[in-house]
Design a protein around this motif. Structure first.
Motif, short mmCIF file in Angstrom:
data_model
loop_
_atom_site.label_atom_id
_atom_site.label_comp_id
_atom_site.label_asym_id
_atom_site.label_seq_id
_atom_site.Cartn_x
_atom_site.Cartn_y
_atom_site.Cartn_z
N UNK A 286 0.80 -1.23 0.00
CA UNK A 286 0.00 0.00 0.00
C UNK A 286 0.84 1.28 0.00
N UNK A 287 2.03 1.25 0.61
CA UNK A 287 2.90 2.42 0.57
C UNK A 287 3.42 2.63 -0.85
N UNK A 288 3.87 1.56 -1.48
CA UNK A 288 4.33 1.64 -2.87
C UNK A 288 3.21 2.13 -3.78
N UNK A 289 2.02 1.56 -3.61
CA UNK A 289 0.89 1.96 -4.44
C UNK A 289 0.53 3.43 -4.21
N UNK A 290 0.58 3.86 -2.96
CA UNK A 290 0.26 5.25 -2.66
C UNK A 290 1.20 6.23 -3.32
N UNK A 291 2.50 5.93 -3.29
CA UNK A 291 3.47 6.82 -3.93
C UNK A 291 3.27 6.84 -5.44
N UNK A 292 2.98 5.68 -6.04
CA UNK A 292 2.69 5.62 -7.48
C UNK A 292 1.51 6.51 -7.81
N UNK A 293 0.47 6.43 -7.01
CA UNK A 293 -0.74 7.23 -7.25
C UNK A 293 -0.42 8.72 -7.16
N UNK A 294 0.31 9.11 -6.13
CA UNK A 294 0.63 10.53 -5.94
C UNK A 294 1.49 11.04 -7.10
N UNK A 295 2.49 10.25 -7.52
CA UNK A 295 3.33 10.67 -8.65
C UNK A 295 2.48 10.85 -9.91
N UNK A 296 1.57 9.91 -10.16
CA UNK A 296 0.69 10.03 -11.32
C UNK A 296 -0.15 11.30 -11.29
N UNK A 297 -0.76 11.56 -10.13
CA UNK A 297 -1.63 12.73 -10.04
C UNK A 297 -0.85 14.03 -10.16
N UNK A 298 0.41 14.01 -9.68
CA UNK A 298 1.22 15.22 -9.79
C UNK A 298 1.66 15.46 -11.25
N UNK A 299 2.02 14.38 -11.95
CA UNK A 299 2.34 14.54 -13.38
C UNK A 299 1.11 15.05 -14.12
N UNK A 300 -0.07 14.60 -13.68
CA UNK A 300 -1.31 15.08 -14.30
C UNK A 300 -1.49 16.58 -14.19
N UNK A 301 -0.96 17.18 -13.13
CA UNK A 301 -1.05 18.63 -12.97
C UNK A 301 -0.30 19.38 -14.07
N UNK A 302 0.68 18.72 -14.69
CA UNK A 302 1.47 19.37 -15.74
C UNK A 302 1.22 18.76 -17.11
N UNK A 303 0.15 17.96 -17.23
CA UNK A 303 -0.13 17.27 -18.48
C UNK A 303 -1.22 17.99 -19.27
#
Length: 422
Positions: free
Chosen positions: A347-364
């Motif tokens: 769940x920690x690994x998954x959470x970081x993946x999710x956060x990185x994805x959503x942050x890249x989305x801010x610049x996409x």
């Protein structure tokens, strides 16, 4: 219902509330259930108090002179290389991320200052300055503290402390990759080499920045030394930012402090409405057993953890172009969590993946919020910012792939501090 109300301009929090109430009406259920779920979620989650406190700390950083002192330190550190101000932009984001927890705060605060420096005397084009600012700002919520990670902890019931530790490695990886991309672009465009800060000036510049540099140290030592909870650390960060801005640097007047409190309150209210709407809507999702349905569908396709994470990355990147990060974290992520757990994904690994994805989305493109923020600061057409941003988005995707398929990048530090995990 949510899509229709959002299209007509209703805030997403209100749209979630509206959809939930319509569902309860159609299902002939008691409407008070919506209010009950909101009250239980808001008053039963002590961790949510960290959000307004981190927002206040970031606002105080921006209004005071802390950002200027940090920028001077970063410029002395890496400004001497070709494309040096681009490197300064990335390093400043790495440091500032340890204080704000917000990509938008990074872009508006530190980003505005560095953009002005980069475009002064025509050294860099405004579009390039805006592009690297948007790319580096996404690191803010990946390295602790992180408001999105607080939201993920809310929906996943994972440890905020271990989530924060899990974000440090990926944040540094993305920072290094962005600096490599900037060095490459600097040679292609023949960006200038800034005059280096003499080594004899380094002690003075460092000394001026020490009070500001101490903030992330206080946060991390407080949390991982067992002295404070993450919420208490957030309160300490806000108090520290206020004291050094007001009394040490004397850069914040009473009027500015009051205006900062009002701005922080407005930002907190905006986030609070969204969380409340998501809590009501998540009840609907649970009653309809949407997570179990999706889990059964995915199990029927024989997906392994690699295929599942590929699918999640594609979906979250697509959603990130259209929705804000908080909506994805509060509404979409709970749907995928049961499947991730059943596939043995930490769940920690998954959470970081999710956060990185959503942050890249801010610049996409086309609707990434950071694109509009930096285009507004640089006064350039958004398509020019996007054109300059594409190489950085490519390198960020490489970083995302590393974070996704090499779990140790995320988990080595939490495990060092005793995390067991899956």
């Amino acid at each position: 219902m949510i899509v229709l109300t959002a299209i007509v301009g209703l805030p997403i929090g209100h749209a979630l509330f509206g959809a939930s109430i319509v569902y309860l009406l159609i299902s002939d259920m008691d409407l008070s259930i919506a209010g009950e779920k909101v009250v239980q979620g808001l008053y039963g989650s002590y961790v949510l108090l960290a959000i307004p406190l981190f927002i206040l700390a970031a606002d105080l950083m921006n209004v005071g002179s802390l950002s200027d002192r940090l920028l001077s330190f970063c410029r002395a550190l890496v400004g001497r290389f070709r494309g040096g101000l681009g490197h300064v932009n990335v390093v400043a984001s790495l440091i500032f991320s340890g204080m704000s927890g917000s990509a938008i705060a990074d872009a508006v605060g530190m980003g505005r200052i560095i953009i002005n420096l980069m475009t002064k005397d025509g050294k860099y084009t405004p579009a390039y300055a805006g592009a690297i600012t948007a790319a580096s700002a996404i690191i803010g919520p990946i390295i602790p503290p992180s408001i999105p990670m607080v939201l993920y902890a809310l929906v996943s019931d994972t440890s905020i402390g271990f989530l924060f530790l899990g974000g440090i490695g990926p944040g540094l990886v993305l920072g290094v990759l962005l600096m490599v991309a900037n060095a490459f672009m600097a040679r292609i465009h023949d960006f200038p080499v800034d005059d280096p800060v003499p080594m004899r000036e380094m002690p003075r510049v460092t000394f001026r920045a020490i009070p500001a540099l101490l903030m992330p140290v206080i946060l991390l030592v407080g949390i991982y030394g067992g002295v404070t909870t993450p919420t208490e650390a957030a309160a300490l960060a806000a108090l520290y930012a206020f004291l050094i801005s007001t009394f040490l640097y004397r850069s914040v007047s009473v009027g500015q402090a009051y205006a900062t409190l009002r701005q922080s309150a407005r930002s907190t209210a905006s986030v609070g409405i969204l969380i409340a709407g998501a809590l009501a809507f998540n009840y609907v999702v649970t009653v309809e057993q949407v997570p179990n349905t999706i889990q059964a569908m995915l199990q029927g396709t024989d997906l392994n953890w690699i295929g599942f994470l590929l699918l999640v990355n594609v979906m979250l990147l697509a959603l990130g172009c259209l929705l804000e990060a908080s909506t994805i974290l509060l509404v979409i992520v709970p749907i995928f969590l049961p499947t991730a757990t059943s596939l043995g994904i930490d769940p920690i690994h998954f959470g970081v993946i999710v956060v990185v994805n959503t942050m890249i989305g801010l610049a996409t493109p086309p609707y990434g919020l950071l694109l509009f923020v930096v285009s507004g600061i640089t006064k350039t057409p958004i398509w020019e910012t996007i054109r300059n941003l594409l190489p950085f988005l490519f390198i960020l995707m490489i970083g995302l792939a590393i974070i996704t398929f090499v779990p140790s990048v995320v988990l080595w530090l939490p495990r060092l501090y005793g995390y067991g995990g899956i």
